[in-house]
Design an enzyme around this catalytic site. Structure first.
Site, mmCIF file in Angstrom:
data_model
loop_
_atom_site.group_PDB
_atom_site.id
_atom_site.type_symbol
_atom_site.label_atom_id
_atom_site.label_comp_id
_atom_site.label_asym_id
_atom_site.label_seq_id
_atom_site.Cartn_x
_atom_site.Cartn_y
_atom_site.Cartn_z
ATOM 1 N N TYR A 121 0.819 -1.212 0.000
ATOM 2 C CA TYR A 121 0.000 0.000 0.000
ATOM 3 C C TYR A 121 0.854 1.263 0.000
ATOM 4 O O TYR A 121 0.430 2.302 -0.501
ATOM 5 C CB TYR A 121 -0.901 0.033 1.238
ATOM 6 C CG TYR A 121 -2.255 -0.589 1.047
ATOM 7 C CD1 TYR A 121 -2.389 -1.912 0.641
ATOM 8 C CD2 TYR A 121 -3.407 0.144 1.295
ATOM 9 C CE1 TYR A 121 -3.636 -2.479 0.483
ATOM 10 C CE2 TYR A 121 -4.661 -0.420 1.144
ATOM 11 C CZ TYR A 121 -4.772 -1.724 0.736
ATOM 12 O OH TYR A 121 -6.010 -2.280 0.584
ATOM 13 N N LYS B 190 2.648 -15.381 2.529
ATOM 14 C CA LYS B 190 2.869 -16.086 1.266
ATOM 15 C C LYS B 190 4.373 -16.390 1.226
ATOM 16 O O LYS B 190 5.086 -16.010 0.281
ATOM 17 C CB LYS B 190 2.403 -15.208 0.097
ATOM 18 C CG LYS B 190 2.379 -15.914 -1.248
ATOM 19 C CD LYS B 190 1.275 -16.936 -1.405
ATOM 20 C CE LYS B 190 1.429 -17.688 -2.716
ATOM 21 N NZ LYS B 190 0.488 -18.826 -2.835
ATOM 22 N N ASP C 29 -3.517 -18.009 0.327
ATOM 23 C CA ASP C 29 -4.518 -18.666 -0.536
ATOM 24 C C ASP C 29 -5.259 -19.748 0.248
ATOM 25 O O ASP C 29 -6.486 -19.874 0.170
ATOM 26 C CB ASP C 29 -3.870 -19.224 -1.813
ATOM 27 C CG ASP C 29 -2.607 -20.038 -1.561
ATOM 28 O OD1 ASP C 29 -2.103 -20.046 -0.418
ATOM 29 O OD2 ASP C 29 -2.118 -20.670 -2.520
ATOM 30 N N ASP D 281 -6.593 -6.728 3.913
ATOM 31 C CA ASP D 281 -7.686 -6.043 3.214
ATOM 32 C C ASP D 281 -8.640 -7.078 2.624
ATOM 33 O O ASP D 281 -9.860 -6.999 2.795
ATOM 34 C CB ASP D 281 -7.099 -5.159 2.105
ATOM 35 C CG ASP D 281 -8.179 -4.467 1.292
ATOM 36 O OD1 ASP D 281 -9.113 -3.917 1.904
ATOM 37 O OD2 ASP D 281 -8.103 -4.491 0.045
ATOM 38 N N ASP E 17 -12.566 -8.608 4.283
ATOM 39 C CA ASP E 17 -13.845 -8.544 3.563
ATOM 40 C C ASP E 17 -14.474 -9.936 3.507
ATOM 41 O O ASP E 17 -15.682 -10.105 3.714
ATOM 42 C CB ASP E 17 -13.648 -8.038 2.128
ATOM 43 C CG ASP E 17 -13.943 -6.550 1.985
ATOM 44 O OD1 ASP E 17 -13.751 -5.824 2.980
ATOM 45 O OD2 ASP E 17 -14.355 -6.114 0.896
HETATM 46 C C1 IPM Z 1 -10.544 -0.874 3.655
HETATM 47 C C2 IPM Z 1 -10.754 -0.268 2.291
HETATM 48 C C3 IPM Z 1 -9.562 0.639 1.994
HETATM 49 C C4 IPM Z 1 -8.337 -0.210 1.981
HETATM 50 C C5 IPM Z 1 -9.696 1.465 0.718
HETATM 51 C C6 IPM Z 1 -10.981 2.263 0.685
HETATM 52 C C7 IPM Z 1 -8.510 2.357 0.501
HETATM 53 O O1 IPM Z 1 -10.910 -1.255 1.336
HETATM 54 O O2 IPM Z 1 -10.507 -0.117 4.642
HETATM 55 O O3 IPM Z 1 -10.427 -2.091 3.734
HETATM 56 O O4 IPM Z 1 -7.996 -0.826 0.956
HETATM 57 O O5 IPM Z 1 -7.674 -0.300 3.012
HETATM 58 MG MG MG Z 2 -10.987 -3.213 2.124
#
Ligand code: IPM
Ligand code: MG
Length: 356
Positions: free
Chosen positions: A140, A191, A223, A247, A251
């Site tokens: 990042y 990884k 993975d 990240d 999710d």
């Molecule tokens: C998160 C989001 C952010 C990230 C984006 C919006 C920059 O996806 O907080 O997970 O990738 O960290």
């Molecule tokens: Mg995110």
């Protein structure tokens, strides 16, 4: 001493979910919580007002605040802007500026919402995972980065996965300590079979285990971790990983619960100062319609009370109020199921306030 909060509504549904959360905060203040707050824009809203997604006004306020509460950032109307001006850059900038390297993303299945998951109830019932994501390093922020033309005259995109030992150690410490307070199981995700950066990550996290002998450490390639999360998610207690893997996995983990609209998150620096935000995004498709679920933001306020203001009582009061409205069968659209009562964003705010 009065604690100062910075409140950043942001974009999309951000302002609506923050509005409901501030009603809760106002009540706590009226009941004796020694805190005050001030608003500032972040993301697209900040670009509109100041021409920058993390303007100086916001930076000053957040630097001097004891904690920051954020709604969400981003929207399609900003997608054509130059990269440095996009809302997401505002979020990355505030994380870096306040040194918020430790991101806590819990994925908890609320018993009342057991049917919200797309996975079989027996796979997810009782699920309670904590993802500890490193937030200020990795690909990042690594340099060099950018899009340039190479010697062959072809465009080339470059990003760099990069971690210093000290960055791995400080997130490792946070993760081990979190595991000690929970079920004492830590899974480090990397990884290491391909990427040297994460090979070093694995070495360091392994060496640290001797300082936390009560924690059972395992390692998993990313993975496989993605696969295990949908196959048998209850094997996990605390997972620790770098910025990009965190990240993606966070999710995935949040969706195991079927209700990303319920999940709060905290991003902390070394002194416990933090930024608190719902795990979900700015949902531009339903913005301004009073439909969004404010509970993840309200639960983020609870995390703020707990971690930055050290006020466990107030945190529990908020969490119990949320539990109560769920038990009453009130649901926003994202978590609605037959037999429940559909409420709006402000309707949910009313109910939590009443339960408080
Ligand atoms: C998160 C989001 C952010 C990230 C984006 C919006 C920059 O996806 O907080 O997970 O990738 O960290
Ligand atoms: Mg995110």
């Amino acid at each position: 001493m009065t604690q100062h909060l910075a409140i950043l509504p942001g974009d999309g549904i951000g302002p609506e979910i923050i509005e409901q959360t501030v009603r809760i905060l106002d009540r706590l203040i009226a009941d004796g919580l020694d805190a005050d707050y001030q608003y500032a824009p972040l993301g697209g809203a900040a670009y509109d007002e100041y021409g920058h997604p993390y303007p100086e006004f916001t930076q000053k306020l957040c630097r001097s605040a004891d904690a920051v509460l954020l709604g969400a950032v981003g929207g399609p109307q900003y997608d054509q802007l130059d990269r440095p001006l996009r809302p997401e850059r505002g979020l990355l900038a505030i994380r870096k500026d306040l040194n918020l390297f430790a991101n806590f993303r819990p994925a908890i299945l609320f018993p009342e919402l057991a049917n919200a998951s797309t996975l079989k109830p027996e796979v997810v019932s009782g699920l309670n995972i904590l993802i500890v994501r490193e937030l200020t390093g990795d690909i990042y922020f690594g340099e060099p980065r950018g899009i340039h033309t190479n010697a062959q005259g072809e465009r080339e995109g470059v990003n760099t996965m990069r971690y210093a030992e000290s960055e791995i150690r400080r997130i490792g410490k946070i993760a081990y300590e979190a595991a000690q307070k929970r079920n004492k199981k830590l899974c480090s995700v990397d990884k290491a079979n391909v990427l040297e950066t994460t090979e070093m990550w694995r070495q360091i996290i392994t060496a640290m285990n001797s300082d936390y002998p009560d924690v059972e450490l395992t390692h998993m390639y990313v993975d496989n971790a993605a696969m295990q999360l949908v196959k048998a998610p209850k094997q996990f207690d605390v997972m620790v990983t770098g910025n990009i893997f965190g990240d993606i996995l966070s999710d995935e983990a949040s969706m195991l619960t079927g209700s990303i609209g319920m999940l709060p998150s905290a991003s902390l620096n070394e002194t416990g100062k933090g930024l608190y935000e719902p795990s979900h995004g700015s949902a531009p498709d339903i913005a301004g319609q009073n439909k969004a679920n404010p509970l993840a933001t309200i639960l983020s306020l609870a995390m703020l009370l707990r971690y930055s203001l050290s006020n466990e009582d107030a945190a529990q009061r908020v969490e119990q109020a949320v539990g109560k409205v769920l038990a009453q069968g009130l649901r926003t659209g994202d978590i609605y199921e037959d037999g429940c009562t559909l409420v709006s964003c402000s309707g949910m705010g009313d109910a939590v306030l009443a339960a408080l």
